[in-house]
Design a protein around this motif. Structure first.
Motif, PDB file in Angstrom:
ATOM      1  N   CYS A 159       0.846  -1.310   0.036  1.00  0.00           N
ATOM      2  CA  CYS A 159       0.023  -0.219  -0.071  1.00  0.00           C
ATOM      3  C   CYS A 159       0.818   1.306  -0.016  1.00  0.00           C
ATOM      4  O   CYS A 159       1.691   1.475   0.848  1.00  0.00           O
TER       5      CYS A 159
ATOM      6  N   GLN B 193      -0.731   4.382  -0.225  1.00  0.00           N
ATOM      7  CA  GLN B 193      -1.583   5.388   0.292  1.00  0.00           C
ATOM      8  C   GLN B 193      -2.265   6.108  -1.023  1.00  0.00           C
ATOM      9  O   GLN B 193      -2.139   7.323  -0.675  1.00  0.00           O
TER      10      GLN B 193
ATOM     11  N   MET C  40      -5.138   6.060  -1.827  1.00  0.00           N
ATOM     12  CA  MET C  40      -6.436   6.344  -1.170  1.00  0.00           C
ATOM     13  C   MET C  40      -7.519   6.221  -2.298  1.00  0.00           C
ATOM     14  O   MET C  40      -8.782   6.456  -2.268  1.00  0.00           O
TER      15      MET C  40
ATOM     16  N   HIS D 268      -7.916   2.980   3.717  1.00  0.00           N
ATOM     17  CA  HIS D 268      -6.445   3.110   3.514  1.00  0.00           C
ATOM     18  C   HIS D 268      -6.091   3.366   4.847  1.00  0.00           C
ATOM     19  O   HIS D 268      -4.706   2.813   5.231  1.00  0.00           O
ATOM     20  N   LEU D 269      -6.516   3.857   5.825  1.00  0.00           N
ATOM     21  CA  LEU D 269      -5.918   4.159   7.175  1.00  0.00           C
ATOM     22  C   LEU D 269      -5.964   2.656   7.948  1.00  0.00           C
ATOM     23  O   LEU D 269      -4.911   2.441   8.779  1.00  0.00           O
TER      24      LEU D 269
ATOM     25  N   ILE E 107      -2.800   0.928   6.648  1.00  0.00           N
ATOM     26  CA  ILE E 107      -1.467   1.811   7.347  1.00  0.00           C
ATOM     27  C   ILE E 107      -1.489   1.746   8.818  1.00  0.00           C
ATOM     28  O   ILE E 107      -0.064   1.256   9.037  1.00  0.00           O
TER      29      ILE E 107
END
Length: 167
Positions: A25, A27, A29, A46-47, A50
């Motif tokens: 990933c 990020q 988004m 996405h959070l 991560i």
């Protein structure tokens, strides 16, 4: 440096997600841009990836945000890196349950209603009008709402998913 508990969570997540690659990933988004839950809640696919990758999965599970995922799979479809945030979140849900974290009461209530009635809520016998009057479905010419044809078989199938164990 990750603790032993963080490593255990990451190992459990990796077992569930299989060939998906959360470490890839970057990020972009795209997953979040297509997520219907992100449009109405603080949930951001996405959070989830991560934070899990950064060793903060325990905090993510404690926050309860993972239960906001609508399980639509759009994040998986949108991801250009085969990260599949859906799989990461599903794995986090499984780990959360195994560690004693409970889903929100509203979600448990809806799951139990599906088991009891075949719907996320008991079938409405009346309709509320724009004037806030309750009238019967029949008086409006609306058809009866059908339950699953074989309710006992339906309950047995739904029970296999473990909904009752969550309450």
């Amino acid at each position: 440096m990750q603790t032993c508990a963080q490593t255990d969570i990451l190992d459990a997540v990796r077992k569930v997600i299989g060939d998906q690659r959360p470490e890839a990933c970057y990020q972009c988004m795209k997953c979040t841009s297509g997520c219907p839950a992100a449009k109405v809640t603080d949930y951001r696919p996405h959070l989830m990836v991560i934070l899990t990758k950064a060793g903060l999965a325990e905090e993510v599970m404690q926050s309860g945000i993972i239960w906001a995922c609508s399980m639509c799979l759009k994040c998986k479809e949108y991801c250009p890196q085969d990260v599949a945030p859906f799989d990461v979140v599903t794995a986090l849900k499984n780990v959360a349950i195994s560690r004693g974290y409970k889903p929100p009461e509203m979600l448990v209530g809806m799951a139990n209603s599906v088991l009891d009635y075949g719907y996320i809520m008991d079938k409405p016998m009346t309709i509320t009008t724009t004037e806030f009057e309750e009238v019967s479905r029949e008086s409006l010419g609306l058809p009866d709402i059908a339950h699953p044809k074989d309710m006992e078989k339906f309950k047995k199938l739904v029970s296999n998913f473990g909904y009752r164990r969550l309450s």
